[in-house]
Write an enzyme that holds these catalytic residues in place. Structure first.
Site, PDB file in Angstrom:
ATOM      1  N   ASP A  24       0.085  -0.907  -4.914  1.00 44.48           N
ATOM      2  CA  ASP A  24      -0.997  -0.240  -5.651  1.00 44.48           C
ATOM      3  C   ASP A  24      -0.474   0.986  -6.411  1.00 44.48           C
ATOM      4  OD1 ASP A  24      -0.586   1.150  -3.295  1.00 44.48           O
ATOM      5  OD2 ASP A  24      -2.710   1.380  -2.798  1.00 44.48           O
ATOM      6  N   CYS A  52      -5.299   4.465  -4.048  1.00 44.82           N
ATOM      7  CA  CYS A  52      -5.457   3.082  -3.553  1.00 44.82           C
ATOM      8  C   CYS A  52      -6.644   2.349  -4.156  1.00 44.82           C
ATOM      9  CB  CYS A  52      -5.651   3.077  -2.038  1.00 44.82           C
ATOM     10  SG  CYS A  52      -4.339   3.894  -1.144  1.00 44.82           S
ATOM     11  N   ASP A  62       0.835  -1.201   0.000  1.00 46.75           N
ATOM     12  CA  ASP A  62       0.000   0.000   0.000  1.00 46.75           C
ATOM     13  C   ASP A  62       0.878   1.263   0.000  1.00 46.75           C
ATOM     14  OD1 ASP A  62      -2.367   1.316   0.061  1.00 46.75           O
ATOM     15  OD2 ASP A  62      -2.926   0.737   2.094  1.00 46.75           O
ATOM     16  N   ASP A  63       0.807   2.034  -1.072  1.00 45.41           N
ATOM     17  CA  ASP A  63       1.582   3.295  -1.142  1.00 45.41           C
ATOM     18  C   ASP A  63       3.079   3.017  -1.030  1.00 45.41           C
ATOM     19  OD1 ASP A  63      -1.026   4.178  -0.925  1.00 45.41           O
ATOM     20  OD2 ASP A  63      -0.674   5.548   0.729  1.00 45.41           O
TER      21      ASP A  63
END
Lengths: 468, 468
Positions: free
Chosen positions: B264, B71, B32-33
């Site tokens: 993502d 996201c 994530d990120d």
């Protein structure tokens, strides 16, 4: 107790019981892209005899407004009593636009059904998802033929199962339609009119010379040709209303039925639809039936579409105690010519099409109106039907300094962040007072009012006061 | 036929059959990120031993990109093989943002289930509606504890019912989290790190002095303090990956399982996440397992997240013939160091939060990249976590001329309509070539390419070439 007095008391008791048990039917009649253009609103050209008749025995509102001048979003407001920024239905529902209300939202037909109503819709719906906007019955009918729609409601009126009914009757008239009137030199949009007409409808046609051009539109031959088409479409609506009343009477329920006639928002021209100028916000609004105590009266009570659901639920005796609407019931005040506590409305528009982002927030307080154009850096986006509108293209092609109603084409497209109007002195919103030092205090007050409204109603765009 | 040759033929046949019937498990591991910050991507500070090990026996992509650095939207692209402008999931799914895919979309897990796979997801999902993104099994687990998530997958690995499996494993690390590290003078965001850590995780901490500051970020004490927190969060991801591999091996399925590791989109700093600059678009991308023929190799094959679903379906032998993905399978090319037909990707971002409208369309072709900022008149909108990021606020407070990475704060916020970069000569996108006459022809070509891409993929914003 003497027999006579006993009998009188009994009669009184009976009367009270019958009031309690009186059928409280509701017809909510919503037209499409329709400003208060009708005979009863002072237009001597446009033929709307049935609406005029309704006004003569009902109450006509002169300050009734939508909260967003976009079909789909506005209908979501009408049916939920919530601004679209809070019900999740930020814009169009259909196709790739794909907006829809939150699953948790309780809509008017669902609340009425829970309260023991049978519910039906006919014509245009344009809201989603189905579960949220559930109607027991979907009555078929061509939304361009209000007469046919009315005919198709007959069974619903007569099929009395002991429950009162709620009918949501929505025409697609007088919305713009595809194509142009090819035989007319100005090639106006046909507004749903077709050369062969519609079964059961007596088409009423108009001479472009005769139409009244509202001051927010340009008085051009093209615009007049388009308005003549629009008038014809409105006259079709009126015939549908006439037929509906006829069937209500035939079924013996007319006197027991509250009829509310309005539109989703104003006329489909730039300056009307999608804007929150008066041409977009002002709607026809006529109420007829059991709740009317001053037939034929006119009221200045200021209402908006968020008030519709709570009012109808109030009329039905089904206003849920635990439900937070953004609007409130005008049932106790609308027979009055005016009311000091009904002098303010808010509006909130964010999207028309998904590609048409232009959040605006409005407070109208008495004679003053503040518009906050949150994305004012953007050129004003055009609904596809308005972009293509011959009336618009005719002016647009002539360049940004061409007058379009009260402003230039360039001013229409590029708007300041704040627009403050004195709607009484300047009903066509030609003079923005936002930069006028004389109105600085009022501007500040209305900005505060607007932000408080946004906080109170859970508006995600409230953060734009702080970010960016 | 002599017995020996018959036997050999039989063995060959068996081998072919077993290849046909080989379990073709898939683990799609999405962080994530997360930019490609890891040891195997050349960072000697950041400890990612398990990812490095995966790269040593797998294939590491150096030109892998998301198509939207947000996201929720990005995950919808990963799971559908369609750009978010065409799958309907234009932005965040949760809370009032309320975006979701069209009901008609067929997602990767649904197509795999139809093809005979058992499917499960663990950790972050962030897409809707459930029916479209259906997984047979939802494995519980704290998305901030990838080790626990991996432990919870053990049963799924060993519960062999004859079907191959698909596991969608998504950490919430290294996303920003709430609050600040109060005891640190720079008050960095904790990126999910907590003083008491997570069960089973050996927290790896970093000295802000040691971190590598990417050139699109400012080399400030605040930024270094934040990057140290980010590194710690990435190391937690790595331990989860290590534990997952351990469980796959224990279940005897590691060699039969294609593992794809990616994120993502890029790091959660302005200049990364939400932008389509390289800091937002570039993702870690490592593939390990049965399809790898050159273990430990690095490829320049240019891929994007729209290619993921078709590739996994291709690997599964379940690529539907009638399905139009926007991406394509790289299964036949990814073992090569480069490929002339894999040198172009597109990206499409429209919303992050519902209030954060900023449509951008991108074509990357070889060394050149064109960004079309469709709503360039607007200030660049900030994801709430990026707006609050101490690294950003530290620069923003110093005024619009303060440098933030390769550009000023003011330039970051106000962008031109077109940005053309030579990503090889200018990897940090400091020099916009869009107004350079030497590149006029290239600019025109890439604009045409972009519009054609939009037409081909049914992008509603294609109309912005013509309207407004």
């Amino acid at each position: 107790m003497p027999g006579g007095r006993l009998f009188a008391a009994f009669v009184l008791l009976l009367a009270a019981a019958s009031v309690e048990a009186a059928p409280r039917n509701v017809v909510l009649f919503v037209t499409d892209d329709h400003s208060p253009d009708a005979g009863c609103y002072g237009n001597p050209v446009l033929k709307t005899p049935h609406l005029d008749e309704l006004a003569r025995s009902g109450v006509r509102f002169e300050r009734a407004y939508c909260t967003t001048a976009s079909c789909s979003a506005s209908r979501s407001v009408i049916l939920t009593g919530l601004h679209n920024h809070a019900n999740g239905h930020y814009g169009h529902e259909h196709a790739y636009h794909h907006f829809r209300a939150f699953d948790r939202v309780q809509s008017l037909p669902v609340l009425l059904e829970k309260a023991g109503y049978r519910t039906a819709q006919v014509g245009k719906l344009h809201v989603a998802p189905k579960e949220v906007f559930h109607f027991e019955t979907a009555i078929p009918g061509n939304a361009r033929n209000p007469v046919q729609m009315a005919d198709n409601c007959q069974k619903f009126f007569s099929a009395n199962d002991g429950r009162p009914f709620f009918l949501y009757f929505c025409t697609a008239d007088p919305h713009r339609s595809g194509g142009v009137v090819a035989e007319n030199e100005h090639r106006p949009n046909p507004f749903g009119n077709t050369p062969r007409g519609y079964p059961g409808v007596d088409e009423v046609t108009y001479d472009p010379q005769d139409v009244l051009v509202p001051p927010f539109l340009p008085d051009t031959p093209v615009c007049r040709a388009e308005l003549a088409q629009y008038y014809q479409s409105v006259s079709r609506v009126d015939q549908g209303l006439g037929r509906l009343v006829q069937h209500l009477k035939a079924a013996g329920v007319f006197d027991d039925t509250l009829i509310i006639f309005t539109s989703d928002h104003g006329i489909a021209f730039p300056g009307g639809k999608t804007t929150l100028y008066q041409g977009g916000m002002t709607v026809p609004f006529i109420v007829h039936g059991p709740a009317v105590t001053r037939p034929g009266s006119v009221t200045q009570v200021m209402v908006s579409h968020v008030d519709l659901s709570p009012t109808i639920l109030d009329f039905a005796g089904a206003l849920p105690k635990d439900h937070q609407f953004h609007g409130r019931s005008w049932l106790k005040v609308f027979n009055q010519p005016d009311h000091e506590n009904w002098n303010e409305v808010h509006a909130s528009h964010t999207f028309h099409e998904i590609t048409m982002y232009y959040p605006m927030r409005v407070v109208r307080q008495g004679r003053y109106k503040l518009i906050w154009n949150i994305a004012h850096d953007l050129p004003y986006p055009f609904a596809s039907d308005l972009w293509e509108a011959p009336t618009w293209q005719d002016c647009y092609r002539q360049g940004p300094d061409t007058m379009y109603g009260q402003r230039t084409v360039g001013q229409y497209i590029h708007r300041p962040e704040f627009e403050l109007f004195d709607v009484e002195a300047d009903p066509h919103e030609a003079r923005n007072l936002a930069d006028d030092p004389k109105h600085a205090e009022r501007l500040a007050e209305l900005k505060t009012n607007l932000q408080q409204f946004q906080k109170r109603t859970g508006d995600p765009w409230e953060l734009k006061w702080r970010y960016e």
